[in-house]
Design a protein around this motif. Structure first.
Motif, PDB file in Angstrom:
ATOM      1  N   SER A   8       0.830  -1.206   0.000  1.00 10.50           N
ATOM      2  CA  SER A   8       0.000   0.000   0.000  1.00 10.50           C
ATOM      3  C   SER A   8       0.864   1.255   0.000  1.00 10.50           C
ATOM      4  N   ALA A   9       1.933   1.222   0.791  1.00 11.76           N
ATOM      5  CA  ALA A   9       2.816   2.384   0.864  1.00 11.76           C
ATOM      6  C   ALA A   9       3.532   2.614  -0.461  1.00 11.76           C
ATOM      7  N   ILE A  10       4.035   1.528  -1.064  1.00 13.03           N
ATOM      8  CA  ILE A  10       4.777   1.652  -2.319  1.00 13.03           C
ATOM      9  C   ILE A  10       3.878   2.136  -3.454  1.00 13.03           C
ATOM     10  N   ILE A  14       4.293   6.470  -0.926  1.00 17.22           N
ATOM     11  CA  ILE A  14       5.686   6.868  -1.097  1.00 17.22           C
ATOM     12  C   ILE A  14       5.979   7.563  -2.424  1.00 17.22           C
ATOM     13  N   PRO A  15       5.480   7.060  -3.572  1.00 18.01           N
ATOM     14  CA  PRO A  15       5.836   7.696  -4.847  1.00 18.01           C
ATOM     15  C   PRO A  15       5.142   9.037  -5.044  1.00 18.01           C
ATOM     16  N   GLU A  20      -0.451   1.842  -9.202  1.00 14.90           N
ATOM     17  CA  GLU A  20      -1.148   0.654  -8.727  1.00 14.90           C
ATOM     18  C   GLU A  20      -0.427  -0.636  -9.110  1.00 14.90           C
ATOM     19  N   LYS A  21       0.410  -0.587 -10.135  1.00 13.38           N
ATOM     20  CA  LYS A  21       1.164  -1.777 -10.514  1.00 13.38           C
ATOM     21  C   LYS A  21       2.185  -2.147  -9.440  1.00 13.38           C
ATOM     22  N   ALA A  36      16.360   5.400  -4.946  1.00 14.22           N
ATOM     23  CA  ALA A  36      16.251   6.827  -5.248  1.00 14.22           C
ATOM     24  C   ALA A  36      14.795   7.212  -5.492  1.00 14.22           C
ATOM     25  N   TYR A  37      14.066   6.336  -6.181  1.00 11.41           N
ATOM     26  CA  TYR A  37      12.648   6.572  -6.455  1.00 11.41           C
ATOM     27  C   TYR A  37      11.843   6.621  -5.159  1.00 11.41           C
ATOM     28  N   MET A  38      12.176   5.734  -4.223  1.00 14.95           N
ATOM     29  CA  MET A  38      11.440   5.648  -2.967  1.00 14.95           C
ATOM     30  C   MET A  38      11.743   6.816  -2.036  1.00 14.95           C
TER      31      MET A  38
END
Length: 235
Positions: A8-10, A14-15, A20-21, A36-38
Motif C-alpha cells: 500500500s505504501a509503495i 511513497i511515490p 497501482e502496478k 532513489a525513487y522511494m
C-alpha cells in the motif's frame, strides 16, 4: 502483515504519483534506482529530522516507544533516530526532554507476547505539567478478557469489514482502561536501560526489578538530511 503495509505504501503513499502496478512486489527491484525513487518524497514523509531545538525551547516533552517484536518496522530505525538526536543536540539536552522506551515482546502498534496496554499519556502529562520525569514506565498483563476489547470476528475467524488497522483487528475501545486487573507487571526503563530481576520476590511484580544498562550496541545513527546515506539499499 508486513507485505500488506509495504504494498500500500509503495503504490499509494511513497511515490510522487500513484502506481497501482507497484502492489505486485515481484515488479519491485531492490537496487539504487528503486531506492532513489522511494526517497524522492522522503523530506515530506520521513520523521528523520533530529534537530528538535525549537521544540525543546518551547518546553516540549516527548516520549518515543517501539515494540521489540515489531515484525513490520524494525526497532533499529528508532534507535538510530534517537542516537542521531543525541549526536545533534547532545546527550544531556536530549534526555532532558525526551524519553525513549523499547517494549519487549510487543509487535507492531500492539500484538505480540509483551505486556499491553501501556499508558504513556499519563506520565507525559505529569512530565509536562509538573516536571515529573518518567524514569520508569509500569507495564501490565491484564487478566484475560480485560482491557481494550477487539471487534467480533466474522466468518472463518477474520475481523469484520472496517475492523482492521495495519492488517490487524482494531479495538473498539482505543484507550487504556483504568484499574484493570492484571496477572503480572514489569517495569520499562528509558533506553539503553533494561529491567533486571533483583533475585528476590515475585518475578511477576515490577517492584522486584532494577534498571541495568544494556550491553548491546547499535551502530546505526540517523542524521538530519543524511538518512539516504545512512541506510543504503545494501545495508
Amino acid at each position: 502483515m508486513s507485505q500488506g503495509i509495504a504494498v500500500s505504501a509503495i503504490a499509494y503513499v511513497i511515490p510522487s504519483e500513484v502506481d497501482e502496478k507497484a502492489t505486485d512486489l515481484t515488479r519491485f527491484h531492490f537496487d539504487d534506482a528503486s531506492f532513489a525513487y522511494m526517497t524522492e518524497l522522503a523530506p515530506l514523509y520521513n520523521a528523520e529530522n533530529t534537530n528538535l531545538h525549537s521544540f525543546h525551547k518551547r518546553g516540549g516533552h516527548l516520549i518515543l516507544w517501539h515494540g521489540l517484536a515489531d515484525q513490520s518496522i524494525s526497532p533499529l530505525n528508532i534507535i538510530a533516530y534517537y542516537q542521531g538526536m543525541q549526536r545533534e543536540m547532545g546527550v544531556e539536552q536530549t534526555d532532558s526532554f525526551l524519553k525513549f522506551y523499547l517494549l519487549p515482546g510487543v509487535g507492531h502498534c500492539r500484538n505480540g507476547e509483551g505486556f499491553l496496554p501501556v499508558d504513556f499519556l499519563t506520565p507525559l502529562m505529569a512530565w509536562t505539567e509538573t516536571e515529573t520525569m518518567p524514569n520508569t514506565i509500569r507495564t501490565e498483563r491484564p487478566v484475560l478478557g480485560e482491557g481494550p476489547m477487539l471487534p467480533p470476528l466474522g466468518e472463518h475467524g477474520k475481523p469484520t469489514a472496517g475492523g482492521q488497522i495495519h492488517m490487524a483487528p482494531m479495538p473498539n475501545q482505543p484507550y487504556a482502561q483504568a484499574n484493570v486487573a492484571s496477572t503480572a507487571s514489569n517495569p520499562v526503563y528509558p533506553y539503553p536501560y533494561i529491567a533486571q530481576y533483583t533475585g528476590t520476590g515475585d518475578v511477576k511484580d515490577a517492584q522486584n526489578y532494577r534498571p541495568v544498562k544494556s550491553p548491546v550496541f547499535v551502530p546505526m545513527i540517523f542524521a538530519s538530511h543524511e538518512v539516504t546515506k545512512t541506510v543504503p539499499p545494501d545495508f
